[in-house]
Design an enzyme around this catalytic site. Structure first.
Site, PDB file in Angstrom:
ATOM      1  N   HIS A 207       1.078  -1.264   0.092  1.00  0.00           N
ATOM      2  CA  HIS A 207       0.245   0.239  -0.010  1.00  0.00           C
ATOM      3  C   HIS A 207       1.185   1.052   0.359  1.00  0.00           C
ATOM      4  O   HIS A 207       1.609   1.625   1.535  1.00  0.00           O
ATOM      5  CB  HIS A 207      -1.097   0.254   1.213  1.00  0.00           C
ATOM      6  N   CYS A 240      -3.979  10.231   4.337  1.00  0.00           N
ATOM      7  CA  CYS A 240      -4.310  10.140   5.693  1.00  0.00           C
ATOM      8  C   CYS A 240      -4.483  11.404   5.927  1.00  0.00           C
ATOM      9  O   CYS A 240      -3.495  12.139   6.005  1.00  0.00           O
ATOM     10  CB  CYS A 240      -3.427   9.219   6.280  1.00  0.00           C
TER      11      CYS A 240
HETATM   12  C1  LIG Z   1     -10.650   5.246  16.706  1.00  0.00           C
HETATM   13  C2  LIG Z   1     -11.480   5.959  16.948  1.00  0.00           C
HETATM   14  C3  LIG Z   1     -13.118   6.382  16.343  1.00  0.00           C
HETATM   15  C4  LIG Z   1     -11.800   6.286  19.034  1.00  0.00           C
HETATM   16  O1  LIG Z   1     -11.991   7.587  18.881  1.00  0.00           O
HETATM   17  P1  LIG Z   1     -12.431   8.114  20.436  1.00  0.00           P
HETATM   18  O2  LIG Z   1     -12.112   9.531  20.262  1.00  0.00           O
HETATM   19  O3  LIG Z   1     -10.995   7.399  21.171  1.00  0.00           O
HETATM   20  O4  LIG Z   1     -13.370   7.464  20.620  1.00  0.00           O
HETATM   21  P2  LIG Z   1     -14.009   7.078  22.212  1.00  0.00           P
HETATM   22  O5  LIG Z   1     -14.589   5.280  22.048  1.00  0.00           O
HETATM   23  O6  LIG Z   1     -13.336   7.476  23.072  1.00  0.00           O
HETATM   24  O7  LIG Z   1     -15.472   7.375  21.728  1.00  0.00           O
HETATM   25  C5  LIG Z   1     -15.393   9.022  21.666  1.00  0.00           C
HETATM   26  C6  LIG Z   1     -16.694   9.157  20.205  1.00  0.00           C
HETATM   27  O8  LIG Z   1     -16.291   8.347  19.080  1.00  0.00           O
HETATM   28  C7  LIG Z   1     -17.684   7.487  19.273  1.00  0.00           C
HETATM   29  N1  LIG Z   1     -17.081   6.681  17.909  1.00  0.00           N
HETATM   30  C8  LIG Z   1     -16.458   5.399  18.651  1.00  0.00           C
HETATM   31  N2  LIG Z   1     -15.575   4.785  17.888  1.00  0.00           N
HETATM   32  C9  LIG Z   1     -16.511   5.559  16.556  1.00  0.00           C
HETATM   33  C10 LIG Z   1     -16.568   4.309  15.347  1.00  0.00           C
HETATM   34  N3  LIG Z   1     -16.356   3.762  14.726  1.00  0.00           N
HETATM   35  N4  LIG Z   1     -17.437   4.999  14.423  1.00  0.00           N
HETATM   36  C11 LIG Z   1     -18.588   6.169  15.039  1.00  0.00           C
HETATM   37  N5  LIG Z   1     -18.801   7.236  16.264  1.00  0.00           N
HETATM   38  C12 LIG Z   1     -17.932   6.346  17.163  1.00  0.00           C
HETATM   39  C13 LIG Z   1     -18.196   7.450  19.971  1.00  0.00           C
HETATM   40  O9  LIG Z   1     -19.576   7.246  20.437  1.00  0.00           O
HETATM   41  C14 LIG Z   1     -18.496   8.393  21.243  1.00  0.00           C
HETATM   42  O10 LIG Z   1     -19.061   9.811  20.841  1.00  0.00           O
HETATM   43  P3  LIG Z   1     -19.789  10.612  21.550  1.00  0.00           P
HETATM   44  O11 LIG Z   1     -20.195  10.237  23.267  1.00  0.00           O
HETATM   45  O12 LIG Z   1     -18.650  11.695  21.808  1.00  0.00           O
HETATM   46  O13 LIG Z   1     -20.119  11.268  20.810  1.00  0.00           O
HETATM   47  C15 LIG Z   1     -11.509   7.622  16.742  1.00  0.00           C
HETATM   48  O14 LIG Z   1     -10.316   7.896  16.482  1.00  0.00           O
HETATM   49  C16 LIG Z   1     -11.540   7.879  15.241  1.00  0.00           C
HETATM   50  O15 LIG Z   1     -12.660   8.340  13.942  1.00  0.00           O
HETATM   51  N6  LIG Z   1     -10.531   7.757  14.530  1.00  0.00           N
HETATM   52  C17 LIG Z   1     -10.347   8.071  12.401  1.00  0.00           C
HETATM   53  C18 LIG Z   1      -8.901   7.255  11.999  1.00  0.00           C
HETATM   54  C19 LIG Z   1      -9.202   6.988  10.770  1.00  0.00           C
HETATM   55  O16 LIG Z   1      -9.871   6.872   9.895  1.00  0.00           O
HETATM   56  N7  LIG Z   1      -8.164   8.033   9.806  1.00  0.00           N
HETATM   57  C20 LIG Z   1      -7.777   7.584   8.548  1.00  0.00           C
HETATM   58  C21 LIG Z   1      -7.758   5.922   7.863  1.00  0.00           C
HETATM   59  S1  LIG Z   1      -6.362   5.733   7.922  1.00  0.00           S
HETATM   60  C22 LIG Z   1      -5.638   5.284   6.847  1.00  0.00           C
HETATM   61  O17 LIG Z   1      -5.718   6.511   6.061  1.00  0.00           O
HETATM   62  C23 LIG Z   1      -3.935   4.561   6.992  1.00  0.00           C
HETATM   63  C24 LIG Z   1      -4.513   3.597   6.092  1.00  0.00           C
HETATM   64  C25 LIG Z   1      -5.521   2.518   7.054  1.00  0.00           C
HETATM   65  O18 LIG Z   1      -5.039   3.849   3.994  1.00  0.00           O
HETATM   66  C26 LIG Z   1      -2.990   2.632   5.465  1.00  0.00           C
HETATM   67  C27 LIG Z   1      -2.068   4.121   5.137  1.00  0.00           C
HETATM   68  O19 LIG Z   1      -1.409   4.511   4.688  1.00  0.00           O
HETATM   69  O20 LIG Z   1      -0.980   3.650   6.440  1.00  0.00           O
END
Ligand SMILES: CC(C)(COP(=O)([O-])OP(=O)([O-])OC[C@H]1O[C@@H](n2cnc3c(N)ncnc32)[C@H](O)[C@@H]1OP(=O)([O-])[O-])[C@@H](O)C(=O)NCCC(=O)NCCSC(=O)C[C@@](C)(O)CC(=O)[O-]
Length: 302
Positions: A207, A240
């Site tokens: 990737h 990202c």
């Molecule tokens: C992982 C979390 C959710 C932790 O986030 P957090 O704040 O630590 O989570 P939490 O468990 O403390 O919850 C906080 C709030 O988030 C909600 N929540 C908790 N989980 C979810 C969920 N699954 N879907 C929807 N909502 C969610 C949860 O319900 C709560 O809502 P509130 O009570 O405040 O309203 C956050 O850090 C996050 O969403 N990060 C997103 C990161 C991301 O998408 N990055 C890009 C993708 S990775 C990438 O691109 C790399 C890759 C894969 O392509 C490979 C490469 O090139 O390296």
């Protein structure tokens, strides 16, 4: 090891490609992109992610997109799920494959998913267990396997460590990601070799982001190791949100052009793929970030 005669490409454009777009891309456009990719012959498409909409607003329409696709038999539609909450929402939309995403860099793990590497594995374990019990294939993305925007160079030992943790919780396949595109062929080969300590050649993929123009070279370097699965992004879309300055994945069009020239089968119709890239690029009002696509578009007009 001889070069594979066939290569599987996973187009991550609808997810990795669009997640970083600042202006909302309507669900119907994302669905239109998925339809064009499947018409072009892509058999694996990474559609969306079930992450926090506060963290990545562009993916908030995950349900609308997944439920709006006119699915074709034989195509694997995958989605990202960082935790059980994401998995439980995703499973209602019937993905064929889920992707848990960890990092070889502690700092990137914190920035991207708000937890340490060890905590991420604890979060992934029940997701992997539930998915496998439901017969859903599990892929693991391993970010920052060569370099990290916060920690700099990443040693292969750290990649091997993460791959071992992924294997330990039952992740079936891992992708070696050069998230910020700093890798060069020998470094990427070393990250891949580290991964192969825990996974067989049929269960790994590359990737590669193209920030420094190295992604095709890195693809070739790992093809020479026997790797035959790659994530690519139509029109070179992407980056990202938690890796500032990183550009998109290597363009699917560029990889298909290279592989076709090497006599390697991908099952993809390059003309239709170029149309898919032009469709999303027109919407975003920019040229495709693909040298091959732009050259062939100019030739067509010629
Ligand atoms: C992982 C979390 C959710 C932790 O986030 P957090 O704040 O630590 O989570 P939490 O468990 O403390 O919850 C906080 C709030 O988030 C909600 N929540 C908790 N989980 C979810 C969920 N699954 N879907 C929807 N909502 C969610 C949860 O319900 C709560 O809502 P509130 O009570 O405040 O309203 C956050 O850090 C996050 O969403 N990060 C997103 C990161 C991301 O998408 N990055 C890009 C993708 S990775 C990438 O691109 C790399 C890759 C894969 O392509 C490979 C490469 O090139 O390296």
């Amino acid at each position: 090891m001889s070069i594979p005669s066939r290569v599987k490409l996973v187009d991550v454009g609808p997810r990795d490609g669009l997640q970083n777009e600042k202006s909302p891309v309507p669900a119907e456009i994302k669905i239109g992109l998925v339809h064009r990719l499947q018409d072009a012959g892509l058999k694996n498409i990474e559609v969306t992610s079930y992450v926090s909409p506060k963290w990545v607003p562009q993916m908030a329409d995950n349900h609308e997109v997944m439920s709006g696709i006119a699915r074709q038999a034989g195509i694997v539609y995958s989605v990202l799920t960082p935790n059980l909450k994401g998995y439980e929402a995703a499973v209602l939309d019937k993905p064929d494959e889920i992707v848990v995403f960890g990092s070889a860099s502690e700092a990137f793990s914190q920035k991207n998913i708000n937890c340490s590497i060890a905590e991420s594995i604890e979060r992934f374990a029940p997701v992997v267990e539930a998915a496998r019990a439901a017969g859903i294939h599990v892929r693991g993305a391993m970010s920052c396997t060569v370099g990290c925007p916060y920690e700099g160079e990443i040693a292969p030992e750290r990649v091997a460590y993460l791959a071992g943790l992924m294997k330990g919780i039952g992740v079936q396949h891992v992708g070696v990601a050069d998230t910020i595109g700093v890798g060069t062929p020998r470094k990427v080969q070393r990250a891949m070799e580290a991964t192969l300590q825990h996974y067989g050649i049929d269960d790994v993929s590359g990737h590669f982001h193209d920030t420094y123009g190295q992604a095709l070279a890195n693809t070739l370097a790992t093809l020479e190791m026997g790797v035959w699965q790659y994530d690519t992004s139509v029109a070179g879309l992407g980056g990202c949100p938690y890796a500032k300055g990183a550009t998109g994945n290597v363009a699917t069009e560029d990889v298909v052009y290279m592989l076709q020239g090497m006599g390697i089968d991908t099952g993809i119709d390059l003309d239709k793929l170029i149309d898919a890239g032009a469709y999303i690029s027109d919407f975003l009002v920019r040229k495709p970030n693909s040298r091959a696509a732009n050259a062939l578009i100019t030739k067509r007009a010629g």
